[in-house]
Scaffold this motif. Sequence first.
Motif, PDB file in Angstrom:
ATOM      1  N   HIS A  52      20.592  -5.049  68.267  1.00 55.08           N
ATOM      2  CA  HIS A  52      21.034  -3.585  68.112  1.00 55.08           C
ATOM      3  C   HIS A  52      19.866  -2.664  68.965  1.00 55.08           C
ATOM      4  CE1 HIS A  52      21.849   0.275  65.838  1.00 55.08           C
ATOM      5  NE2 HIS A  52      22.543   0.322  66.902  1.00 55.08           N
ATOM      6  N   LEU A  53      18.917  -2.708  68.708  1.00 57.01           N
ATOM      7  CA  LEU A  53      17.801  -1.883  69.464  1.00 57.01           C
ATOM      8  C   LEU A  53      17.786  -2.366  70.830  1.00 57.01           C
ATOM      9  CD1 LEU A  53      15.134  -1.418  66.698  1.00 57.01           C
ATOM     10  CD2 LEU A  53      16.900   0.262  67.182  1.00 57.01           C
ATOM     11  N   ILE A  54      17.785  -3.378  71.148  1.00 56.15           N
ATOM     12  CA  ILE A  54      17.678  -3.877  72.626  1.00 56.15           C
ATOM     13  C   ILE A  54      18.968  -3.299  73.309  1.00 56.15           C
ATOM     14  CG2 ILE A  54      17.745  -5.847  74.095  1.00 56.15           C
ATOM     15  CD1 ILE A  54      14.765  -5.594  72.462  1.00 56.15           C
ATOM     16  N   ARG A  55      19.949  -3.385  72.868  1.00 54.65           N
ATOM     17  CA  ARG A  55      21.269  -2.972  73.525  1.00 54.65           C
ATOM     18  C   ARG A  55      21.323  -1.429  73.549  1.00 54.65           C
ATOM     19  NH1 ARG A  55      25.189  -6.580  74.839  1.00 54.65           N
ATOM     20  NH2 ARG A  55      25.016  -8.666  73.854  1.00 54.65           N
ATOM     21  N   ASP A  56      20.755  -0.730  72.461  1.00 57.63           N
ATOM     22  CA  ASP A  56      20.742   0.736  72.584  1.00 57.63           C
ATOM     23  C   ASP A  56      19.745   1.129  73.723  1.00 57.63           C
ATOM     24  OD1 ASP A  56      22.368   0.863  70.672  1.00 57.63           O
ATOM     25  OD2 ASP A  56      21.080   1.504  68.945  1.00 57.63           O
ATOM     26  N   PHE A  57      18.740   0.489  73.863  1.00 59.21           N
ATOM     27  CA  PHE A  57      17.624   0.591  74.861  1.00 59.21           C
ATOM     28  C   PHE A  57      18.063   0.483  76.352  1.00 59.21           C
ATOM     29  CE2 PHE A  57      14.219  -0.669  77.807  1.00 59.21           C
ATOM     30  CZ  PHE A  57      13.348   0.560  77.721  1.00 59.21           C
ATOM     31  N   GLY A  58      18.910  -0.606  76.399  1.00 57.77           N
ATOM     32  CA  GLY A  58      19.707  -0.874  77.673  1.00 57.77           C
ATOM     33  C   GLY A  58      20.718   0.148  77.957  1.00 57.77           C
ATOM     34  N   GLY A  59      21.534   0.552  77.162  1.00 56.76           N
ATOM     35  CA  GLY A  59      22.382   1.671  77.289  1.00 56.76           C
ATOM     36  C   GLY A  59      21.858   2.943  77.516  1.00 56.76           C
ATOM     37  N   LEU A  60      20.666   3.342  77.027  1.00 57.75           N
ATOM     38  CA  LEU A  60      19.966   4.539  77.188  1.00 57.75           C
ATOM     39  C   LEU A  60      19.495   4.453  78.688  1.00 57.75           C
ATOM     40  CD1 LEU A  60      18.675   7.280  76.506  1.00 57.75           C
ATOM     41  CD2 LEU A  60      16.725   5.854  75.772  1.00 57.75           C
ATOM     42  N   ASN A  61      18.718   3.215  79.087  1.00 56.65           N
ATOM     43  CA  ASN A  61      18.290   3.398  80.507  1.00 56.65           C
ATOM     44  C   ASN A  61      19.625   3.422  81.317  1.00 56.65           C
ATOM     45  OD1 ASN A  61      15.327   3.113  80.670  1.00 56.65           O
ATOM     46  ND2 ASN A  61      15.957   2.004  78.832  1.00 56.65           N
ATOM     47  N   LEU A  62      20.492   2.745  81.059  1.00 48.45           N
ATOM     48  CA  LEU A  62      21.840   2.907  82.041  1.00 48.45           C
ATOM     49  C   LEU A  62      22.305   4.334  82.309  1.00 48.45           C
ATOM     50  CD1 LEU A  62      23.397   0.944  83.731  1.00 48.45           C
ATOM     51  CD2 LEU A  62      24.865   0.736  81.867  1.00 48.45           C
ATOM     52  N   ALA A  63      22.356   4.920  81.031  1.00 41.80           N
ATOM     53  CA  ALA A  63      22.870   6.492  81.039  1.00 41.80           C
ATOM     54  C   ALA A  63      21.769   7.295  81.831  1.00 41.80           C
ATOM     55  CB  ALA A  63      22.892   6.982  79.693  1.00 41.80           C
ATOM     56  N   LEU A  64      20.437   7.172  81.638  1.00 44.33           N
ATOM     57  CA  LEU A  64      19.349   7.794  82.606  1.00 44.33           C
ATOM     58  C   LEU A  64      19.725   7.405  83.870  1.00 44.33           C
ATOM     59  CD1 LEU A  64      17.060   9.584  81.843  1.00 44.33           C
ATOM     60  CD2 LEU A  64      15.617   7.772  81.388  1.00 44.33           C
ATOM     61  N   SER A  65      20.002   6.325  84.212  1.00 49.63           N
ATOM     62  CA  SER A  65      20.020   5.893  85.711  1.00 49.63           C
ATOM     63  C   SER A  65      21.104   6.556  86.286  1.00 49.63           C
ATOM     64  CB  SER A  65      20.430   4.223  85.823  1.00 49.63           C
ATOM     65  OG  SER A  65      20.670   4.015  87.248  1.00 49.63           O
ATOM     66  N   ALA A  66      22.517   6.615  85.594  1.00 48.57           N
ATOM     67  CA  ALA A  66      23.510   7.487  86.201  1.00 48.57           C
ATOM     68  C   ALA A  66      23.140   8.850  86.327  1.00 48.57           C
ATOM     69  CB  ALA A  66      24.398   7.260  85.133  1.00 48.57           C
TER      70      ALA A  66
END
Length: 140
Positions: A52-66
């Motif tokens: 859960h935390l790993i996927r949340d971190f990935g989603g956050l970084n993907l949003a930051l990239s966008a």
Amino acid sequence: MQRTITRVLLAVFGLIELPVGLWPLLSPSGFYQDFPGIRTGWVSMDGPFNEHLIRDFGGLNLALSAILIGAAVIGTTAVARLAALATFLFGMPHFLYHLGHVSHFEQADQVLIVTTTALGAVLPLVLVLIPGKRATPATP
């Protein structure tokens, strides 16, 4: 409007965040075991696997990239500063956490972790401080 250097930095930061966002979403356990790829174990040495935390971190970084790449494309100073502020608000607590939690890593990893997370906190402030282009009056 943004200066060219601002747009370039936004795009570079966005492209750096892209794989850091995609990797944990596509392979949470691979990210956990192998991040950052050149020296492994930076995530796994910090505690048990939590998908859960790993996927949340990935989603956050993907949003930051966008937001970073979007700000580079949009080109306004206000949007660039907002993207830089968002990056700083993620980067500073991330840096402060790692600053206090590196003693169990090898010295080379300690230096790399502190340096890379410090850059993630300081460089967005540089973006905020770069002045926008002055509007040039239209010639008749």
